[in-house]
Motif scaffolding. Structure first.
Motif, mmCIF file in Angstrom:
data_model
loop_
_atom_site.group_PDB
_atom_site.id
_atom_site.type_symbol
_atom_site.label_atom_id
_atom_site.label_comp_id
_atom_site.label_asym_id
_atom_site.label_seq_id
_atom_site.Cartn_x
_atom_site.Cartn_y
_atom_site.Cartn_z
ATOM 1 N N LEU A 72 -10.090 -2.099 -3.986
ATOM 2 C CA LEU A 72 -8.872 -1.264 -3.509
ATOM 3 C C LEU A 72 -8.838 -2.125 -1.953
ATOM 4 O O LEU A 72 -9.790 -1.879 -1.309
ATOM 5 C CB LEU A 72 -9.049 0.227 -3.390
ATOM 6 C CG LEU A 72 -8.903 0.904 -4.570
ATOM 7 C CD1 LEU A 72 -9.511 2.167 -4.425
ATOM 8 C CD2 LEU A 72 -7.672 0.936 -5.169
ATOM 9 N N MET A 132 0.887 -1.251 0.025
ATOM 10 C CA MET A 132 0.078 0.005 0.097
ATOM 11 C C MET A 132 0.896 1.263 0.039
ATOM 12 O O MET A 132 1.830 1.206 0.417
ATOM 13 C CB MET A 132 -0.899 0.201 1.255
ATOM 14 C CG MET A 132 -1.865 -1.126 1.211
ATOM 15 S SD MET A 132 -2.983 -1.033 2.659
ATOM 16 C CE MET A 132 -3.848 -2.512 2.350
ATOM 17 N N ARG A 133 0.322 2.440 -0.489
ATOM 18 C CA ARG A 133 1.119 3.588 -0.585
ATOM 19 C C ARG A 133 0.517 4.622 0.228
ATOM 20 O O ARG A 133 0.804 5.361 1.036
ATOM 21 C CB ARG A 133 1.408 4.042 -2.055
ATOM 22 C CG ARG A 133 2.612 3.625 -2.671
ATOM 23 C CD ARG A 133 3.863 4.209 -2.139
ATOM 24 N NE ARG A 133 4.865 3.332 -2.165
ATOM 25 C CZ ARG A 133 5.484 2.382 -1.085
ATOM 26 N NH1 ARG A 133 5.006 2.651 -0.092
ATOM 27 N NH2 ARG A 133 6.557 1.845 -1.150
ATOM 28 N N CYS A 134 -0.911 5.024 -0.208
ATOM 29 C CA CYS A 134 -1.672 6.019 0.419
ATOM 30 C C CYS A 134 -2.546 5.417 1.602
ATOM 31 O O CYS A 134 -2.726 5.940 2.537
ATOM 32 C CB CYS A 134 -2.554 6.738 -0.541
ATOM 33 S SG CYS A 134 -3.839 5.803 -1.252
ATOM 34 N N GLY A 135 -3.210 4.332 1.420
ATOM 35 C CA GLY A 135 -3.947 3.810 2.560
ATOM 36 C C GLY A 135 -5.623 4.326 2.388
ATOM 37 O O GLY A 135 -6.413 3.770 3.250
ATOM 38 N N CYS A 185 -7.050 -1.335 0.451
ATOM 39 C CA CYS A 185 -6.985 -0.414 1.519
ATOM 40 C C CYS A 185 -8.414 0.138 1.984
ATOM 41 O O CYS A 185 -8.604 0.774 3.215
ATOM 42 C CB CYS A 185 -6.051 0.797 1.350
ATOM 43 S SG CYS A 185 -6.772 1.916 0.035
ATOM 44 N N GLY A 245 -7.300 4.782 -0.547
ATOM 45 C CA GLY A 245 -7.997 4.770 -1.821
ATOM 46 C C GLY A 245 -7.592 5.677 -2.979
ATOM 47 O O GLY A 245 -8.177 5.860 -3.934
ATOM 48 N N LEU A 246 -6.454 6.208 -3.069
ATOM 49 C CA LEU A 246 -6.179 7.398 -3.796
ATOM 50 C C LEU A 246 -5.066 6.764 -5.096
ATOM 51 O O LEU A 246 -5.056 7.357 -6.145
ATOM 52 C CB LEU A 246 -5.638 8.495 -3.260
ATOM 53 C CG LEU A 246 -6.801 9.394 -2.581
ATOM 54 C CD1 LEU A 246 -5.862 10.595 -1.795
ATOM 55 C CD2 LEU A 246 -7.765 9.900 -3.336
ATOM 56 N N CYS A 247 -4.029 6.234 -4.611
ATOM 57 C CA CYS A 247 -3.056 5.823 -5.331
ATOM 58 C C CYS A 247 -3.213 4.376 -6.333
ATOM 59 O O CYS A 247 -2.559 4.561 -7.389
ATOM 60 C CB CYS A 247 -1.729 5.637 -4.660
ATOM 61 S SG CYS A 247 -1.821 4.117 -3.891
ATOM 62 N N GLY A 248 -3.933 3.740 -5.956
ATOM 63 C CA GLY A 248 -4.296 2.580 -6.830
ATOM 64 C C GLY A 248 -3.204 1.446 -6.821
ATOM 65 O O GLY A 248 -3.331 0.672 -7.521
ATOM 66 N N HIS A 249 -2.196 1.500 -5.843
ATOM 67 C CA HIS A 249 -1.465 0.453 -5.494
ATOM 68 C C HIS A 249 -1.908 -0.791 -4.969
ATOM 69 O O HIS A 249 -1.257 -1.944 -5.293
ATOM 70 C CB HIS A 249 -0.367 0.976 -4.421
ATOM 71 C CG HIS A 249 0.861 1.602 -5.053
ATOM 72 N ND1 HIS A 249 0.827 2.912 -5.563
ATOM 73 C CD2 HIS A 249 2.092 1.108 -5.171
ATOM 74 C CE1 HIS A 249 2.146 3.179 -6.006
ATOM 75 N NE2 HIS A 249 2.867 2.062 -5.767
ATOM 76 N N CYS A 250 -2.905 -0.853 -4.532
ATOM 77 C CA CYS A 250 -3.740 -1.902 -3.860
ATOM 78 C C CYS A 250 -4.797 -2.660 -4.491
ATOM 79 O O CYS A 250 -5.406 -3.378 -3.717
ATOM 80 C CB CYS A 250 -3.942 -1.828 -2.489
ATOM 81 S SG CYS A 250 -5.387 -0.489 -2.073
HETATM 82 S S1 FES Z 1 -3.042 2.177 -0.824
HETATM 83 FE FE1 FES Z 1 -3.530 3.707 -2.427
HETATM 84 S S2 FES Z 1 -5.268 3.049 -3.174
HETATM 85 FE FE2 FES Z 1 -5.013 1.568 -1.714
#
Ligand code: FES
Ligand SMILES: Cc1cc2nc3c(=O)[nH]c(=O)nc-3n(C[C@H](O)[C@H](O)[C@H](O)COP(=O)(O)OP(=O)(O)OC[C@H]3O[C@@H](n4cnc5c(N)ncnc54)[C@H](O)[C@@H]3O)c2cc1C
Length: 282
Positions: A249, A233-236, A251, A238-243
């Protein structure tokens, strides 16, 4: 309101708890949680110059907002947190995500299977079950590499005579404890004559999947088996789309997932729309 700027928390206590793992107590500086933290939710910790990452509440905030987390040293950020002393201040955001299905546990026979540091996100659930008088209906199978690798020594001592605990080790001469936690599920349940109605598992992904498959084979339906996913995860928030997991998402909708829901997500296929250039899950 979405709180993007990290708030400050202080380390009030920490001690080594297993190999490369620290038991850390945090306290908020000049803020209170607007929403109560739910068991199984996570938070983000940040250290300037070292990054930010998700961690789980091992205990929920008390009346002073103090809570515990287990930090496993694996890379840049966790090494930096590990090196911090009492009084050090970090950035904090949370709580985030969905917790465990706590309401569903109230009158059920519960099986908890944890591997390594995966016991940390389940600790508050075990404490809760003891608190509501369900200790006699709770079984914990906890796997670790060997005895020195076990974490949450203080918490496990407290659980020892209350719930049914079975430890397993990858490296041991004790045949009764040797192997993965999954390999012990059937025996532990048969010997204790327990018939779990709900299963919660957290640990390495391969372990959680084998736990889910075994429990399903033992006739526990897949909508009664819950896993907690450790996606990067990056932002936690729901903004960055990493997860992403299919079109969800983790997170936001996770990290806890029902096994049937997880399988459904994984079976979704991706369709590419030539005219829009977008992918769609169906
Ligand atoms: S960690 Fe960024 S969208 Fe889930
Ligand atoms: C919802 C959630 C809850 C978590 N709770 C805890 C917790 O309570 N305690 C704790 O110690 N850790 C927890 N983690 C894992 C923690 O976030 C990572 O260990 C952390 O990101 C590592 O950062 P780092 O900079 O130290 O290491 P990095 O340099 O980012 O990574 C070091 C190594 O660990 C691997 N790694 C890092 N993160 C993950 C991951 N999520 N899944 C698989 N491999 C990974 C990397 O591939 C790399 O090999 C949690 C993760 C999630 C998603």
């Amino acid at each position: 309101m979405l709180q993007l700027t990290p708030r400050s928390i202080r380390i009030v206590d920490s001690y080594e708890d297993g190999q490369n793992a620290k038991h850390v107590t945090f306290e908020p500086i000049d803020f209170i949680h607007e929403q109560p933290v739910r068991i199984g939710q996570f938070f983000m910790l940040s250290v300037p110059g070292a990054g930010l990452a998700p961690f789980t509440y091992t205990s929920l905030p008390d009346s002073k907002g103090r809570f515990v987390a287990l930090i496993r040293k694996v890379g840049k950020l966790t090494k930096a947190i590990y090196a911090l002393k009492q009084g050090a201040v970090l950035g904090y955001n949370g709580p985030y995500g969905q917790g465990w299905p706590i309401e569903m546990l109230a009158n059920k026979e519960v099986l908890i299977v944890a591997g390594g540091c995966g016991i940390a996100p389940l600790a508050a659930t075990i404490d809760h079950l003891i608190e509501i008088g369900r200790a006699g209906n709770t079984t914990l199978i906890y796997g670790a590499k060997d005895r020195p690798s076990q974490v949450l020594s203080r918490e496990r001592r407290n659980w020892q005579n209350k719930i049914l605990v079975h430890d397993t080790f990858m490296q041991t001469n004790d045949a009764d404890k040797s192997g993965t936690p999954t390999q012990h599920i059937e025996n532990v349940l048969a010997e204790s004559d327990r018939h779990p109605q709900i299963v919660l598992t957290c640990g390495p992904e391969a372990m959680m999947r084998s736990v889910a498959i075994t429990c399903h084979r033992l006739l526990i339906s897949s909508d009664k088996i819950w896993l907690s996913l450790e996606k990067r995860m990056r932002c936690g928030i729901g903004l960055c789309g990493h997860c992403y997991l299919a079109n969800e998402l983790v997170c936001k909708q996770g990290p806890t997932y029902r096994y049937d829901k997880l399988l459904e997500l994984e079976n979704k296929t991706t369709v590419f729309h030539k005219h829009t250039g977008l992918y769609q899950y169906c």
